[in-house]
Design an enzyme around this catalytic site. Structure first.
Site, PDB file in Angstrom:
ATOM      1  N   PRO A 107     -43.460  12.993 -51.398  1.00 55.68           N
ATOM      2  CA  PRO A 107     -44.098  11.692 -49.989  1.00 55.68           C
ATOM      3  C   PRO A 107     -44.182  10.778 -50.718  1.00 55.68           C
ATOM      4  CG  PRO A 107     -44.636  13.815 -50.288  1.00 55.68           C
ATOM      5  CD  PRO A 107     -44.171  14.033 -51.692  1.00 55.68           C
ATOM      6  N   HIS A 115     -43.558  22.629 -70.796  1.00 60.67           N
ATOM      7  CA  HIS A 115     -44.589  22.299 -70.881  1.00 60.67           C
ATOM      8  C   HIS A 115     -45.379  23.986 -70.990  1.00 60.67           C
ATOM      9  CE1 HIS A 115     -45.178  18.296 -68.879  1.00 60.67           C
ATOM     10  NE2 HIS A 115     -44.604  18.101 -70.264  1.00 60.67           N
TER      11      HIS A 115
END
Ligand code: BV8
Ligand code: ZN
Length: 249
Positions: free
Chosen positions: A219, A116
């Protein structure tokens, strides 16, 4: 079934695929994090777009200069450092990132494939001429305000950040090299990505299809539906150093 860290040590070719989560512990906001200040009422996809820039160049340029100033003050975290160390310990490692910061490079990683683009490479919005050197951060860049973009020395058009905006094609070379590496690796570590943005999000699937093991480090436990797919729930800055210790002692 739990991922056996020793597979890191026996891998022939590892692909490391990172997203904004790998820079989170350096204090860089991820795209999941809510925007603040001038930008809080916007969706990132609106700001990270050519239409957004056309509509209000100073708002968009100010957003990127604020982000660039945050990155300049940030340091690579243990996740970036562990990835750079892993590259020294295995025969072949290809690092593919969706991030536009230079924290992988500053941690010592080389040949980073930026799908990107990069925030430190500005170019003219009109004639695409590169701005050349990395631009000095203007006074107050971190204050979170509108900043008029500098003008192109060749055509007078406004400069834009050297990142890939939504609706824009990814750099051909980087993308094909990333797909090739994913199709040839025996292990892919997908670190800190929500897997939402296409076509980058296809990369872990390419590795899985080609017979590699895929490990998600996040997470938020993300999909690990396949027999060769594993999810390690936790922060990259904690799990990666631990994985390297378990794999290499
Ligand atoms: C394209 C640079 C062909 C800019 C970025 C309609 C119209 C046009 C296009 C589309 C459309 N619908 C869909 C599309 C395709 C579109 C797309 O995918 N949209 C999404 C929103 C559905 N894609 C494109 O437009 C791409 N181009 O398709 O071209 C084309 C051409 C013309 C017309 C149509 C198509 C271009 C996409 C590139 C956009 N540019 N970045 C900038 O940075 O400002 S993408 C940007 O968002 C980031 O670079 C990043 O890649 C992405 C966010 O993803 P993540 O990195 O995963 O970050 P995120 O915040 O989402 O997740 C963080 C994760 O980390 C979380 O899971 C969190 O739990 C975890 N985490 C948090 N802390 C930690 C952690 N993990 C580990 N440790 C921690 N401590
Ligand atoms: Zn120009």
């Amino acid at each position: 079934m739990r991922f056996n860290p020793r597979l890191l040590a026996s891998a022939r070719h590892i692909v490391v695929f990172t997203g904004a989560g790998v820079s989170a512990e350096s204090g860089i906001a991820t795209f999941r994090d809510k925007l603040t200040g001038l930008w809080e009422r916007f969706d990132p996809a609106e700001l990270a777009s050519a239409e957004g820039f056309r509509r209000d160049p100073a708002l968009i340029w100010g957003w990127y200069e604020m982000r660039r100033s945050g990155i300049a003050q940030a340091q690579p975290n243990p996740a970036h450092l562990a990835i750079a160390e892993l590259a020294q310990r295995v025969p072949k490692l290809t690092l593919v990132t969706q991030n536009v910061d230079d924290l992988h490079e500053r941690a010592g990683s080389a040949d980073v494939l930026h799908l990107h683009g990069r925030l430190d490479a500005a170019r003219c919005f009109d004639c695409a001429r590169p701005a050349g050197a990395v631009l000095e951060l203007p006074e107050g860049a971190g204050d979170g305000k509108r900043i008029e973009p500098p003008l192109c020395s060749a055509c007078g058009g406004p400069l834009r950040p050297g990142v890939v905006w939504f609706g824009e094609n990814l750099p051909e070379q980087a993308l094909s090299q990333a797909f090739l590496a994913a199709a040839n690796c025996d292990l892919l570590l997908s670190i800190g990505t929500s897997g939402v943005v296409q076509p980058a999000a296809m990369i872990p699937g390419v590795a899985l299809e080609a017979g590699a093991r895929v490990v998600h480090i996040n997470p938020q436990v993300t999909g690990a539906g396949h027999a060769r797919e594993f999810a390690l729930a936790g922060k990259a800055g904690e799990l990666l150093p631990q994985l390297l210790r378990e794999a290499f002692g």
